[in-house]
Design an enzyme around this catalytic site. Structure first.
Site, PDB file in Angstrom:
ATOM      1  N   ALA A  29       0.838  -1.209   0.000  1.00 33.87           N
ATOM      2  CA  ALA A  29       0.000   0.000   0.000  1.00 33.87           C
ATOM      3  C   ALA A  29       0.864   1.245   0.000  1.00 33.87           C
ATOM      4  O   ALA A  29       0.611   2.195   0.729  1.00 33.87           O
ATOM      5  CB  ALA A  29      -0.931  -0.016   1.225  1.00 33.87           C
ATOM      6  N   ILE A  32       2.740   2.696  -5.598  1.00 36.32           N
ATOM      7  CA  ILE A  32       1.860   2.056  -6.576  1.00 36.32           C
ATOM      8  C   ILE A  32       0.563   1.634  -5.907  1.00 36.32           C
ATOM      9  O   ILE A  32      -0.525   1.773  -6.479  1.00 36.32           O
ATOM     10  CB  ILE A  32       2.556   0.847  -7.212  1.00 36.32           C
ATOM     11  CG1 ILE A  32       3.709   1.298  -8.097  1.00 36.32           C
ATOM     12  CG2 ILE A  32       1.565   0.027  -8.038  1.00 36.32           C
ATOM     13  CD1 ILE A  32       4.488   0.173  -8.735  1.00 36.32           C
ATOM     14  N   ASN A  60       7.045   9.372   2.708  1.00 34.50           N
ATOM     15  CA  ASN A  60       6.035   8.766   1.843  1.00 34.50           C
ATOM     16  C   ASN A  60       5.083   9.789   1.238  1.00 34.50           C
ATOM     17  O   ASN A  60       4.471   9.549   0.199  1.00 34.50           O
ATOM     18  CB  ASN A  60       5.186   7.754   2.630  1.00 34.50           C
ATOM     19  CG  ASN A  60       5.960   6.574   3.168  1.00 34.50           C
ATOM     20  OD1 ASN A  60       5.619   6.025   4.205  1.00 34.50           O
ATOM     21  ND2 ASN A  60       7.017   6.173   2.471  1.00 34.50           N
ATOM     22  N   LEU A  61       4.947  10.943   1.896  1.00 32.10           N
ATOM     23  CA  LEU A  61       3.846  11.843   1.570  1.00 32.10           C
ATOM     24  C   LEU A  61       3.971  12.504   0.205  1.00 32.10           C
ATOM     25  O   LEU A  61       2.972  12.955  -0.357  1.00 32.10           O
ATOM     26  CB  LEU A  61       3.713  12.924   2.653  1.00 32.10           C
ATOM     27  CG  LEU A  61       3.500  12.416   4.091  1.00 32.10           C
ATOM     28  CD1 LEU A  61       3.237  13.592   5.017  1.00 32.10           C
ATOM     29  CD2 LEU A  61       2.365  11.406   4.170  1.00 32.10           C
ATOM     30  N   ASN A  62       5.162  12.575  -0.359  1.00 34.44           N
ATOM     31  CA  ASN A  62       5.308  13.289  -1.635  1.00 34.44           C
ATOM     32  C   ASN A  62       4.731  12.520  -2.807  1.00 34.44           C
ATOM     33  O   ASN A  62       4.578  13.078  -3.899  1.00 34.44           O
ATOM     34  CB  ASN A  62       6.786  13.620  -1.898  1.00 34.44           C
ATOM     35  CG  ASN A  62       7.609  12.383  -2.209  1.00 34.44           C
ATOM     36  OD1 ASN A  62       7.283  11.286  -1.767  1.00 34.44           O
ATOM     37  ND2 ASN A  62       8.686  12.550  -2.945  1.00 34.44           N
ATOM     38  N   ASN A 124      10.183  -5.467  -2.648  1.00 32.68           N
ATOM     39  CA  ASN A 124      11.411  -6.224  -2.423  1.00 32.68           C
ATOM     40  C   ASN A 124      11.333  -7.609  -3.040  1.00 32.68           C
ATOM     41  O   ASN A 124      10.258  -8.172  -3.240  1.00 32.68           O
ATOM     42  CB  ASN A 124      11.741  -6.318  -0.919  1.00 32.68           C
ATOM     43  CG  ASN A 124      10.756  -7.188  -0.166  1.00 32.68           C
ATOM     44  OD1 ASN A 124      10.901  -8.413  -0.113  1.00 32.68           O
ATOM     45  ND2 ASN A 124       9.732  -6.574   0.416  1.00 32.68           N
ATOM     46  N   GLU A 126      12.358 -10.650  -2.015  1.00 35.18           N
ATOM     47  CA  GLU A 126      11.945 -11.816  -1.236  1.00 35.18           C
ATOM     48  C   GLU A 126      10.429 -11.957  -1.190  1.00 35.18           C
ATOM     49  O   GLU A 126       9.881 -13.040  -1.418  1.00 35.18           O
ATOM     50  CB  GLU A 126      12.510 -11.705   0.195  1.00 35.18           C
ATOM     51  CG  GLU A 126      12.207 -12.930   1.050  1.00 35.18           C
ATOM     52  CD  GLU A 126      12.719 -12.789   2.473  1.00 35.18           C
ATOM     53  OE1 GLU A 126      12.724 -13.801   3.193  1.00 35.18           O
ATOM     54  OE2 GLU A 126      13.103 -11.670   2.864  1.00 35.18           O
ATOM     55  N   ARG A 128       8.238 -10.623  -3.224  1.00 34.00           N
ATOM     56  CA  ARG A 128       7.723 -10.878  -4.574  1.00 34.00           C
ATOM     57  C   ARG A 128       7.846 -12.355  -4.940  1.00 34.00           C
ATOM     58  O   ARG A 128       6.927 -12.955  -5.501  1.00 34.00           O
ATOM     59  CB  ARG A 128       8.479 -10.020  -5.584  1.00 34.00           C
ATOM     60  CG  ARG A 128       7.969  -8.590  -5.654  1.00 34.00           C
ATOM     61  CD  ARG A 128       8.749  -7.824  -6.688  1.00 34.00           C
ATOM     62  NE  ARG A 128       8.023  -6.657  -7.125  1.00 34.00           N
ATOM     63  CZ  ARG A 128       8.528  -5.440  -7.210  1.00 34.00           C
ATOM     64  NH1 ARG A 128       9.768  -5.246  -6.847  1.00 34.00           N
ATOM     65  NH2 ARG A 128       7.799  -4.441  -7.630  1.00 34.00           N
ATOM     66  N   CYS A 179      38.530  -4.292   2.125  1.00 37.19           N
ATOM     67  CA  CYS A 179      39.733  -3.462   2.230  1.00 37.19           C
ATOM     68  C   CYS A 179      39.608  -2.175   1.419  1.00 37.19           C
ATOM     69  O   CYS A 179      40.174  -1.144   1.785  1.00 37.19           O
ATOM     70  CB  CYS A 179      40.966  -4.258   1.797  1.00 37.19           C
ATOM     71  SG  CYS A 179      41.364  -5.586   2.963  1.00 37.19           S
TER      72      CYS A 179
END
Length: 614
Positions: A29, A32, A60-62, A124, A126, A128, A179
């Site tokens: 939710a 999309i 999230n709001l934008n 994500n 996993e 899906r 390294c």
């Protein structure tokens, strides 16, 4: 005029009636998901279940237009279900579920069976893949969707009739040598990884071994004993600084940290001559030089606006200031006792400010370009900017393709999808000239797909009584009778645990309920070692009952296929489609892509799959 007049004209009376009585589920939710739920409600679906485990954050709001500032920290699924009621003109029943879709207790296999269609709006790999397997076990049609910036896609999946989500292998995410990250960074991403995965982790996260402090990995990468000793010394000194977090003033804590990390550690690195034979040497940071101006900045609260200047590059002094303010906030949180550690989260301003400022200071020391907070967030959070318009377009295609299913699939109880397979397409959108929208016919399952081409699957149902009365040998006898196996030629696994083969038969007299791993949601894998029949996966569904419920799925195992070495993808409108780690690479006829821009992983809700080049 009735509210459904135009819908009936567009969809047709029969299709509209099917949709009005349909029960569907939408997973996710977010960006999309908000757009898709709007479309599903306005299309007239009778009952829509919404699943999401996240809560709403400021970031999230934008783009997630169904949320407002007052909704921050509330459940996405609950909030989104209430938000659409203002335009729920056709009275769709909304059922929210706050939880992890992979939780087999909250979402057992019977729960999935109630739906006629699954819409994915996930973020994500996993999750899906998990929903993809559920669709294959239950033979439910699944609509995959995702966006990355201006690019997006939908993929209708009709189990065993079209390619599934896992038909194409995913690339292993790019990693960097330890390294390089800790001793000789040369790119901004090296400094960002160091700040996020090493420095922040060592100071504030759970006390566990970091992948950037793995002694065995370091030993495998370098034989320079001076470098190894230096890396060990760095980690030990950081542990001492961590121990001072709760009992030290922020000014002392930050001064000690800055002096150690950006001066003492760098001076020690410079003594390892071999490291700098072919590299530009770093320049230690003179911490004392900035203290007078730093104290002046801290004395005026108005300077806190620096922290919110997301889109410009901060100076060294400003980065030190932001680092101070983030440490102050993180110390306050730990001292409150409400958190025993703090994990990095791209949407947690305190952690993002720390990683941005410390990464930039390290970049300055190693003569690497610094990043704005906005740009750095994209890399540290493995995201690209989400574009609300792309979400809306992809949600629209997803909803439209879902309606096509109800229009062309005559019997919704049937799992024979041959009547729909040629009447729907995967859709790709981009900003490439003449290729803004590309529709591509669905392909059959890839011959070498281990998920749906070389394996049959179904649900094995048993009661608790069955588990306490059926031995493993009884179970094997039923498998042999049902599917035509030869007892001596099969092996049975649960996860990575072998429970039976011809040379491992000590469990034959053990009751199923006593065999480790046989539990709700677990997968029993049956392989024909003679390679005559394809593999079989059984999803374990245990019912709490004293009556026998033992039932193996009605499946006819096919002869085992020979995996193809190379699978050639279909082409459409001059575009070749190639799956990458989590996404799609659109190639011209000559095999070249539009640019070399690498999209890492998108924000929650957006990536088509996870990593792609456009």
């Amino acid at each position: 005029m009735a509210k459904d007049t135009y819908l009936k004209k567009v969809l047709g009376d029969e299709c509209f009636d099917k949709i009005r009585t349909a029960k569907v589920v939408m997973i996710g939710a977010g960006g999309i998901g908000c757009e898709l739920l709007k479309d599903l409600v306005l299309t007239g679906y009778g009952e829509i279940h919404v699943v999401d485990l996240d809560t709403i954050t400021l970031s999230n709001l934008n783009r997630q237009f169904l949320f407002r500032q007052k909704d921050i920290d509330k459940s996405k699924s609950l909030t989104v279900s209430k938000a659409v009621q203002s335009f729920n003109y056709l009275g769709a029943k909304l059922v929210p579920h706050h939880g992890n879709v992979m939780d087999t207790k909250q979402f057992p296999i019977e729960w999935w069976n109630q739906f006629s269609f699954i819409f994915n709006a996930l973020d994500n790999l996993e999750a899906r893949s998990y929903v993809n397997r559920i669709a294959l076990f239950t033979k439910k049609p699944l609509m995959e969707s995702g966006t990355t910036g201006y690019a997006g896609q939908i993929q209708p999946i009709y189990p065993y009739y079209s390619e599934c989500y896992d038909c194409h292998p995913k690339e292993i995410p790019k990693t960097f040598p330890v390294c390089t990250i800790r001793s000789t960074p040369s790119k901004p991403v090296h400094c960002i990884t160091w700040a996020k995965e090493f420095l922040f982790h060592q100071l504030f996260d759970e006390l566990e071994t970091s992948t950037l402090n793995d002694a065995d990995k370091i030993q495998s990468e370098t034989d320079n004993q001076d470098e190894i000793n230096n890396l060990n010394e760095e980690a030990n000194e950081l542990a001492d600084i961590r121990n001072k977090i709760l009992g030290t003033e922020t000014s002392v804590f930050v001064h000690d940290m800055l002096n150690k990390i950006f001066k003492v550690d760098i001076e020690r690195l410079l003594k390892i001559d071999k490291l700098w034979e072919h590299r530009e040497k770093p320049t230690p940071l003179n911490v004392s030089q900035y203290e007078p101006e730093m104290n002046e900045l801290l004395s005026d609260n108005a300077n806190e606006s620096i922290v919110n200047a997301d889109t410009r590059e901060w100076s060294i002094l400003e980065n030190i200031y932001v680092l101070y303010k983030s440490c102050e906030a993180l110390q306050r949180r730990l001292k409150s006792g409400k958190e025993s550690f703090v994990a990095f989260d791209k949407d947690d301003e305190d952690t993002l400010n720390f990683v941005t400022s410390s990464s930039n200071l390290r970049s300055a020391v190693f003569n690497i370009p610094v990043q704005s907070k906005f740009d750095l967030k994209q890399i540290a959070g493995n995201i690209i900017p989400a574009i609300a318009t792309t979400n809306a377009i992809i949600a629209g295609f997803s909803s439209f393709a879902g309606a096509e299913y109800y229009k062309h699939h005559q019997n919704l109880e049937s799992t024979d999808f041959s009547d729909i397979i040629n009447k729907t397409s995967s859709v790709f959108v981009s900003i490439r000239p003449n290729k803004y929208v590309s529709g591509i016919k669905l392909s059959p399952p890839a011959d070498n797909c281990a998920v749906d081409s070389l394996t049959s699957r179904g649900v094995f149902t048993a009661s608790t009584s069955d588990l306490n009365t059926t031995t493993l040998e009884d179970f094997i006898d039923k498998l042999v009778a049902k599917y035509g196996h030869t007892k001596d030629d099969i092996s049975i696994q649960i996860g990575s645990r072998l429970i039976y083969d011809i040379d491992f038969d000590q469990n034959l007299d053990v009751l199923l309920g006593k065999i480790p791993g046989i539990d709700n949601g677990k997968i029993i894998f049956i392989q024909d070692d003679d390679d005559a029949l394809e593999n079989l996966e059984l999803y374990v569904n245990i019912i709490d009952s004293n009556d026998s419920k033992f039932e193996l799925p009605d499946i006819k195992l096919r002869p085992k296929k020979n995996p193809v070495e190379e699978n050639i993808e279909p082409e459409s409108n001059g575009i070749s489609i190639k799956e990458t780690e989590d996404g799609v690479l659109l190639l011209d006829d000559d095999g070249s892509s539009d640019s070399d821009l690498e999209i890492i992983e998108e924000d929650a809700d957006e990536p088509p799959l996870k990593k792609q080049k456009m």
